[in-house]
Design a protein around this motif. Structure first.
Motif, mmCIF file in Angstrom:
data_model
loop_
_atom_site.group_PDB
_atom_site.id
_atom_site.type_symbol
_atom_site.label_atom_id
_atom_site.label_comp_id
_atom_site.label_asym_id
_atom_site.label_seq_id
_atom_site.Cartn_x
_atom_site.Cartn_y
_atom_site.Cartn_z
ATOM 1 N N VAL A 111 0.827 -1.212 0.000
ATOM 2 C CA VAL A 111 0.000 0.000 0.000
ATOM 3 C C VAL A 111 0.863 1.264 0.000
ATOM 4 C CG1 VAL A 111 -1.968 -1.145 1.077
ATOM 5 C CG2 VAL A 111 -0.268 -0.002 2.526
ATOM 6 N N MET A 112 2.003 1.232 0.684
ATOM 7 C CA MET A 112 2.855 2.421 0.708
ATOM 8 C C MET A 112 3.499 2.678 -0.654
ATOM 9 S SD MET A 112 2.644 4.093 3.466
ATOM 10 C CE MET A 112 4.033 5.201 3.234
ATOM 11 N N ILE A 113 3.906 1.609 -1.340
ATOM 12 C CA ILE A 113 4.473 1.784 -2.677
ATOM 13 C C ILE A 113 3.434 2.385 -3.610
ATOM 14 C CG2 ILE A 113 5.235 0.518 -4.727
ATOM 15 C CD1 ILE A 113 6.735 -1.363 -2.866
ATOM 16 N N ILE A 114 2.203 1.868 -3.574
ATOM 17 C CA ILE A 114 1.131 2.402 -4.419
ATOM 18 C C ILE A 114 0.862 3.860 -4.089
ATOM 19 C CG2 ILE A 114 -1.353 2.240 -4.883
ATOM 20 C CD1 ILE A 114 -1.041 -0.815 -4.643
ATOM 21 N N THR A 115 0.847 4.198 -2.808
ATOM 22 C CA THR A 115 0.583 5.582 -2.393
ATOM 23 C C THR A 115 1.652 6.529 -2.908
ATOM 24 O OG1 THR A 115 -0.564 4.871 -0.387
ATOM 25 C CG2 THR A 115 0.301 7.114 -0.402
ATOM 26 N N LEU A 116 2.902 6.159 -2.767
ATOM 27 C CA LEU A 116 3.999 7.039 -3.173
ATOM 28 C C LEU A 116 4.021 7.242 -4.686
ATOM 29 C CD1 LEU A 116 6.812 5.753 -0.805
ATOM 30 C CD2 LEU A 116 5.625 7.935 -0.668
ATOM 31 N N VAL A 117 3.759 6.182 -5.447
ATOM 32 C CA VAL A 117 3.754 6.320 -6.899
ATOM 33 C C VAL A 117 2.557 7.158 -7.350
ATOM 34 C CG1 VAL A 117 3.689 5.092 -9.094
ATOM 35 C CG2 VAL A 117 5.004 4.159 -7.197
ATOM 36 N N LEU A 118 1.399 6.959 -6.705
ATOM 37 C CA LEU A 118 0.231 7.781 -7.037
ATOM 38 C C LEU A 118 0.490 9.257 -6.736
ATOM 39 C CD1 LEU A 118 -2.784 5.612 -5.778
ATOM 40 C CD2 LEU A 118 -2.182 6.155 -8.142
ATOM 41 N N LEU A 119 1.202 9.531 -5.662
ATOM 42 C CA LEU A 119 1.550 10.914 -5.324
ATOM 43 C C LEU A 119 2.376 11.537 -6.443
ATOM 44 C CD1 LEU A 119 1.773 13.339 -3.398
ATOM 45 C CD2 LEU A 119 3.729 12.188 -2.309
ATOM 46 N N GLY A 120 3.374 10.805 -6.916
ATOM 47 C CA GLY A 120 4.201 11.312 -8.003
ATOM 48 C C GLY A 120 3.405 11.538 -9.280
ATOM 49 N N ARG A 121 2.508 10.631 -9.605
ATOM 50 C CA ARG A 121 1.730 10.771 -10.842
ATOM 51 C C ARG A 121 0.703 11.900 -10.726
ATOM 52 N NH1 ARG A 121 1.084 4.866 -13.723
ATOM 53 N NH2 ARG A 121 3.336 4.418 -13.707
ATOM 54 N N TRP A 122 0.168 12.116 -9.523
ATOM 55 C CA TRP A 122 -0.751 13.235 -9.336
ATOM 56 C C TRP A 122 -0.009 14.560 -9.516
ATOM 57 C CZ3 TRP A 122 -0.757 16.835 -5.147
ATOM 58 C CH2 TRP A 122 -1.826 17.738 -5.180
ATOM 59 N N MET A 123 1.195 14.658 -8.968
ATOM 60 C CA MET A 123 1.988 15.877 -9.130
ATOM 61 C C MET A 123 2.310 16.119 -10.604
ATOM 62 S SD MET A 123 4.529 15.436 -5.857
ATOM 63 C CE MET A 123 5.459 16.919 -6.174
ATOM 64 N N GLU A 124 2.616 15.045 -11.331
ATOM 65 C CA GLU A 124 2.915 15.174 -12.756
ATOM 66 C C GLU A 124 1.681 15.633 -13.533
ATOM 67 O OE1 GLU A 124 4.614 12.419 -16.460
ATOM 68 O OE2 GLU A 124 4.001 11.503 -14.573
ATOM 69 N N ALA A 125 0.517 15.023 -13.234
ATOM 70 C CA ALA A 125 -0.721 15.391 -13.925
ATOM 71 C C ALA A 125 -1.101 16.833 -13.628
ATOM 72 C CB ALA A 125 -1.848 14.446 -13.510
ATOM 73 N N ARG A 126 -0.884 17.280 -12.391
ATOM 74 C CA ARG A 126 -1.220 18.655 -12.034
ATOM 75 C C ARG A 126 -0.305 19.638 -12.770
ATOM 76 N NH1 ARG A 126 -0.751 20.902 -5.931
ATOM 77 N NH2 ARG A 126 1.445 20.619 -6.472
ATOM 78 N N ALA A 127 0.969 19.279 -12.909
ATOM 79 C CA ALA A 127 1.906 20.143 -13.638
ATOM 80 C C ALA A 127 1.511 20.252 -15.107
ATOM 81 C CB ALA A 127 3.328 19.597 -13.511
ATOM 82 N N LYS A 128 1.084 19.144 -15.712
ATOM 83 C CA LYS A 128 0.648 19.177 -17.112
ATOM 84 C C LYS A 128 -0.601 20.026 -17.276
ATOM 85 C CE LYS A 128 2.595 14.789 -18.697
ATOM 86 N NZ LYS A 128 2.303 13.448 -19.253
ATOM 87 N N HIS A 129 -1.513 19.950 -16.298
ATOM 88 C CA HIS A 129 -2.720 20.780 -16.367
ATOM 89 C C HIS A 129 -2.364 22.256 -16.260
ATOM 90 C CE1 HIS A 129 -6.318 22.789 -14.559
ATOM 91 N NE2 HIS A 129 -6.871 22.184 -15.594
#
Length: 305
Positions: A111-129
């Motif tokens: 669960v921690m690995i999934i959480t950390l990777v999701l955090l990174g992808r959310w930051m990336e998606a927000r930057a693209k937006h």
């Protein structure tokens, strides 16, 4: 529609990240603090970790399956295989502890690995937006109409109808419609929306003026020199779009490394499994059967990677 879809995807990603983060902290708490007995704790951790594994982490499975169909392995593959190994091993340890002999579970790892990777992808998606929003704001800077002098008369026409060589009249407070050269008059121009310079720039006969900048003080005539995609504003928009669609050199390097790293890790994990299953008992007594110890080595390699 694209904006709505992007905002919806961003909101869903944020929801998954927050949900995964909250559950991860709860799982970590119960993994470290013995509030209940071991059997009940493992069942509780199973209930908490399951939605994170398959709902929040579902995109990693879809990415891994898509990569498998097209014959490549990427970080989605590594995340899906690694977290799945930890999760399903923990499920077996929870409901069939006699099979493994060791009741340790690794729900917190998955669960921690999934959480950390999701955090990174959310930051990336927000930057693209943010980049997309910047492009739309830049597009909105250019005025829609311009006052031109034709046959000795002043008429108002659409910016799209301008041609190179037209004489454009710009009054104080108006936006300059396109790029050109000031041929009569003088003024101060606010170019901050393009250059970031907050102090207006003095312009006189022969100076270049940039489309979408604002005429602050004087009245002047300008001659159109660049139109459409050749204007400075259009080139800036194009550069932003290219930057948004391209990858930084370090990101391209990471993709190349991932293309080699992921298969290499899979091979190493399988070699570790085969070695400890076949020769583990020759190195002294193991805490469990050679097969289960080899399975733990396999999972360890994937999770650490």
């Amino acid at each position: 529609k694209d904006e709505e879809r992007h905002l919806k995807n961003l909101a869903q990603l944020k929801l998954k990240m927050v949900l995964s983060g909250i559950i991860s902290f709860v799982v970590m708490f119960f993994s470290m603090k013995a509030v209940l007995n071991a059997e009940l704790t493992n069942v509780l951790l199973f209930v908490l970790a399951t939605p994170v594994q398959f709902y929040c982490g579902g995109q990693f499975y879809r990415g891994a399956i898509n990569g498998f169909r097209h014959g490549y392995a990427d970080m989605n593959t590594l995340i899906a295989v690694g977290t799945s190994s930890a999760y399903f091993y923990s499920v077996c340890a929870t409901f069939f502890p006699d099979w493994l002999g060791v009741p340790d579970v690794y729900y917190d790892t998955s669960v921690m690995i999934i959480t950390l990777v999701l955090l990174g992808r959310w930051m990336e998606a927000r930057a693209k937006h943010s980049a997309s929003s910047a492009i739309k704001k830049l597009m909105g800077l250019q005025p829609k109409t311009a006052h031109v002098e034709r046959d000795g008369k002043e008429i108002e026409i659409s910016v799209e109808d301008l041609v190179v060589g037209d004489l454009v009249l710009v009054r104080p407070g108006e936006k300059i419609p396109v790029d050109g050269i000031l041929i009569k008059g003088q003024s101060t121009i606010d170019e901050s929306m393009l250059t970031g310079e907050s102090v207006p720039v003095e312009k006189k006969d022969g100076d270049e003026v940039v489309g979408a900048s604002i005429n602050k003080t004087g009245f002047f005539k300008m001659q159109v020199t660049r139109m459409g995609k050749d204007t400075l504003l259009a080139q800036i928009i194009q550069l932003v779009e290219q930057a948004q669609g391209s990858k930084a050199p370090v990101q391209r390097l990471a993709d190349k490394i991932a293309g080699i790293f992921v298969p290499a890790v899979m091979v190493l994990a399988l070699l570790a499994f085969g070695f400890w299953w076949g020769f583990g008992e020759y190195f002294g007594p193991l805490p469990t059967t050679p097969f289960l110890f080899a399975l733990m080595a396999f999972i360890s390699v994937l999770i650490i990677a």
